[in-house]
Scaffold this motif. Structure first.
Motif, PDB file in Angstrom:
ATOM      1  N   ARG A 183       2.315   1.674  -3.358  1.00 59.44           N
ATOM      2  CA  ARG A 183       1.079   2.140  -4.556  1.00 59.44           C
ATOM      3  C   ARG A 183       1.023   3.702  -4.174  1.00 59.44           C
ATOM      4  O   ARG A 183       1.081   4.541  -5.393  1.00 59.44           O
ATOM      5  CB  ARG A 183      -0.033   1.121  -3.977  1.00 59.44           C
ATOM      6  CG  ARG A 183      -1.022   1.835  -5.323  1.00 59.44           C
ATOM      7  CD  ARG A 183      -2.403   0.900  -4.977  1.00 59.44           C
ATOM      8  NE  ARG A 183      -2.932   1.423  -3.782  1.00 59.44           N
ATOM      9  CZ  ARG A 183      -3.628   2.593  -3.186  1.00 59.44           C
ATOM     10  NH1 ARG A 183      -3.651   3.412  -4.290  1.00 59.44           N
ATOM     11  NH2 ARG A 183      -3.873   3.146  -2.140  1.00 59.44           N
ATOM     12  N   GLU A 184       0.988   3.949  -2.925  1.00 60.99           N
ATOM     13  CA  GLU A 184       0.619   5.667  -2.717  1.00 60.99           C
ATOM     14  C   GLU A 184       1.836   6.148  -3.142  1.00 60.99           C
ATOM     15  O   GLU A 184       1.641   7.428  -3.745  1.00 60.99           O
ATOM     16  CB  GLU A 184       0.454   5.769  -1.137  1.00 60.99           C
ATOM     17  CG  GLU A 184      -1.020   5.007  -0.749  1.00 60.99           C
ATOM     18  CD  GLU A 184      -1.051   5.203   0.964  1.00 60.99           C
ATOM     19  OE1 GLU A 184      -0.173   5.637   1.562  1.00 60.99           O
ATOM     20  OE2 GLU A 184      -2.222   4.751   1.257  1.00 60.99           O
ATOM     21  N   ARG A 185       3.001   5.900  -3.011  1.00 61.41           N
ATOM     22  CA  ARG A 185       4.190   6.722  -3.276  1.00 61.41           C
ATOM     23  C   ARG A 185       4.433   6.693  -4.749  1.00 61.41           C
ATOM     24  O   ARG A 185       4.560   7.715  -5.320  1.00 61.41           O
ATOM     25  CB  ARG A 185       5.470   6.285  -2.693  1.00 61.41           C
ATOM     26  CG  ARG A 185       5.622   6.708  -1.273  1.00 61.41           C
ATOM     27  CD  ARG A 185       6.737   6.186  -0.676  1.00 61.41           C
ATOM     28  NE  ARG A 185       7.183   6.447   0.493  1.00 61.41           N
ATOM     29  CZ  ARG A 185       8.238   6.543   1.073  1.00 61.41           C
ATOM     30  NH1 ARG A 185       9.129   5.996   0.966  1.00 61.41           N
ATOM     31  NH2 ARG A 185       8.235   6.712   2.788  1.00 61.41           N
ATOM     32  N   THR A 186       4.073   5.683  -5.383  1.00 64.25           N
ATOM     33  CA  THR A 186       3.963   5.704  -7.030  1.00 64.25           C
ATOM     34  C   THR A 186       2.976   6.652  -7.365  1.00 64.25           C
ATOM     35  O   THR A 186       3.287   7.278  -8.416  1.00 64.25           O
ATOM     36  CB  THR A 186       3.713   4.135  -7.190  1.00 64.25           C
ATOM     37  OG1 THR A 186       4.683   3.115  -7.052  1.00 64.25           O
ATOM     38  CG2 THR A 186       3.976   4.133  -8.884  1.00 64.25           C
ATOM     39  N   GLU A 187       1.662   6.421  -7.058  1.00 61.35           N
ATOM     40  CA  GLU A 187       0.607   7.471  -7.261  1.00 61.35           C
ATOM     41  C   GLU A 187       0.951   8.820  -7.123  1.00 61.35           C
ATOM     42  O   GLU A 187       1.002   9.511  -8.197  1.00 61.35           O
ATOM     43  CB  GLU A 187      -0.510   7.155  -6.836  1.00 61.35           C
ATOM     44  CG  GLU A 187      -1.299   5.857  -7.156  1.00 61.35           C
ATOM     45  CD  GLU A 187      -2.468   5.461  -6.451  1.00 61.35           C
ATOM     46  OE1 GLU A 187      -2.581   6.293  -5.497  1.00 61.35           O
ATOM     47  OE2 GLU A 187      -3.019   4.241  -6.569  1.00 61.35           O
ATOM     48  N   ALA A 188       1.767   9.117  -6.116  1.00 62.39           N
ATOM     49  CA  ALA A 188       2.261  10.445  -5.873  1.00 62.39           C
ATOM     50  C   ALA A 188       3.283  11.001  -6.754  1.00 62.39           C
ATOM     51  O   ALA A 188       3.352  12.246  -7.338  1.00 62.39           O
ATOM     52  CB  ALA A 188       2.576  10.613  -4.223  1.00 62.39           C
ATOM     53  N   GLU A 189       4.272  10.127  -7.175  1.00 58.99           N
ATOM     54  CA  GLU A 189       5.301  10.436  -8.068  1.00 58.99           C
ATOM     55  C   GLU A 189       4.820  10.818  -9.460  1.00 58.99           C
ATOM     56  O   GLU A 189       5.073  11.632 -10.408  1.00 58.99           O
ATOM     57  CB  GLU A 189       6.449   9.515  -7.957  1.00 58.99           C
ATOM     58  CG  GLU A 189       7.430   9.286  -6.741  1.00 58.99           C
ATOM     59  CD  GLU A 189       8.247  10.612  -6.547  1.00 58.99           C
ATOM     60  OE1 GLU A 189       8.590  11.269  -7.730  1.00 58.99           O
ATOM     61  OE2 GLU A 189       8.102  11.181  -5.566  1.00 58.99           O
ATOM     62  N   SER A 190       3.935   9.778  -9.738  1.00 58.95           N
ATOM     63  CA  SER A 190       3.257  10.044 -11.171  1.00 58.95           C
ATOM     64  C   SER A 190       2.463  11.196 -11.421  1.00 58.95           C
ATOM     65  O   SER A 190       2.492  12.022 -12.440  1.00 58.95           O
ATOM     66  CB  SER A 190       2.298   8.808 -11.235  1.00 58.95           C
ATOM     67  OG  SER A 190       2.926   7.610 -11.562  1.00 58.95           O
ATOM     68  N   ALA A 191       1.748  11.616 -10.184  1.00 61.33           N
ATOM     69  CA  ALA A 191       0.984  12.813 -10.388  1.00 61.33           C
ATOM     70  C   ALA A 191       2.104  14.132 -10.128  1.00 61.33           C
ATOM     71  O   ALA A 191       1.778  15.188 -11.037  1.00 61.33           O
ATOM     72  CB  ALA A 191       0.079  13.082  -8.806  1.00 61.33           C
ATOM     73  N   LYS A 192       3.060  13.968  -9.704  1.00 55.66           N
ATOM     74  CA  LYS A 192       4.093  15.032  -9.563  1.00 55.66           C
ATOM     75  C   LYS A 192       4.642  15.460 -11.120  1.00 55.66           C
ATOM     76  O   LYS A 192       4.808  16.230 -11.678  1.00 55.66           O
ATOM     77  CB  LYS A 192       5.260  14.714  -8.872  1.00 55.66           C
ATOM     78  CG  LYS A 192       4.948  15.053  -7.477  1.00 55.66           C
ATOM     79  CD  LYS A 192       6.216  14.663  -6.642  1.00 55.66           C
ATOM     80  CE  LYS A 192       6.059  14.869  -4.948  1.00 55.66           C
ATOM     81  NZ  LYS A 192       7.207  14.249  -4.229  1.00 55.66           N
ATOM     82  N   LYS A 193       5.012  14.113 -11.510  1.00 62.57           N
ATOM     83  CA  LYS A 193       5.435  13.767 -13.177  1.00 62.57           C
ATOM     84  C   LYS A 193       4.455  14.419 -14.138  1.00 62.57           C
ATOM     85  O   LYS A 193       4.888  15.270 -14.843  1.00 62.57           O
ATOM     86  CB  LYS A 193       5.986  12.729 -13.548  1.00 62.57           C
ATOM     87  CG  LYS A 193       7.109  12.205 -12.881  1.00 62.57           C
ATOM     88  CD  LYS A 193       7.514  10.662 -13.206  1.00 62.57           C
ATOM     89  CE  LYS A 193       8.686  10.377 -12.461  1.00 62.57           C
ATOM     90  NZ  LYS A 193       9.226   8.960 -12.727  1.00 62.57           N
ATOM     91  N   GLU A 226       0.661  -1.026  -0.054  1.00 58.30           N
ATOM     92  CA  GLU A 226      -0.104   0.101  -0.140  1.00 58.30           C
ATOM     93  C   GLU A 226       0.820   1.392   0.023  1.00 58.30           C
ATOM     94  O   GLU A 226       0.630   2.213  -0.733  1.00 58.30           O
ATOM     95  CB  GLU A 226      -0.805  -0.148   0.996  1.00 58.30           C
ATOM     96  CG  GLU A 226      -1.904   1.109   1.356  1.00 58.30           C
ATOM     97  CD  GLU A 226      -2.920   1.365   0.262  1.00 58.30           C
ATOM     98  OE1 GLU A 226      -3.247   2.515   0.039  1.00 58.30           O
ATOM     99  OE2 GLU A 226      -3.255   0.231  -0.505  1.00 58.30           O
TER     100      GLU A 226
END
Length: 82
Positions: free
Chosen positions: A62-72, A59
């Motif tokens: 997943r949260e960190r990946t989503e946050a990084e994707s949103a930043k990019k 989890e």
């Protein structure tokens, strides 16, 4: 002087051990450390507790990946506006 050589050698071995691990292994060990636990302690846990920690780790990833994707995505959108 002897202590420094021994300590330097120890750190070299520890560094090589660290670098021989995959990024996923290093990330998981960092997660365990944040829980105050070593890999050996994790391995000794009952299966239910292991599964709970693995679920928590997944989890978090997943949260960190989503946050990084949103930043990019935000950076890409901002650069396209310029």
């Amino acid at each position: 002087l002897l202590f420094v050589v021994i300590a330097g050698r120890y750190h070299g071995v520890a560094f090589l051990d660290y670098m021989s691990k995959t990024p996923e292994e290093r990330y998981f060990e960092s997660f365990l450390k944040s829980k105050g636990m070593t890999k050996e302690e994790f391995e000794a846990l009952p299966p239910e507790e292991k599964q709970a920690l693995l679920k928590e780790f997944q989890e978090m990833v997943r949260e960190r990946t989503e946050a990084e994707s949103a930043k990019k995505l935000a950076r890409t959108a901002a650069s396209e506006l310029l």
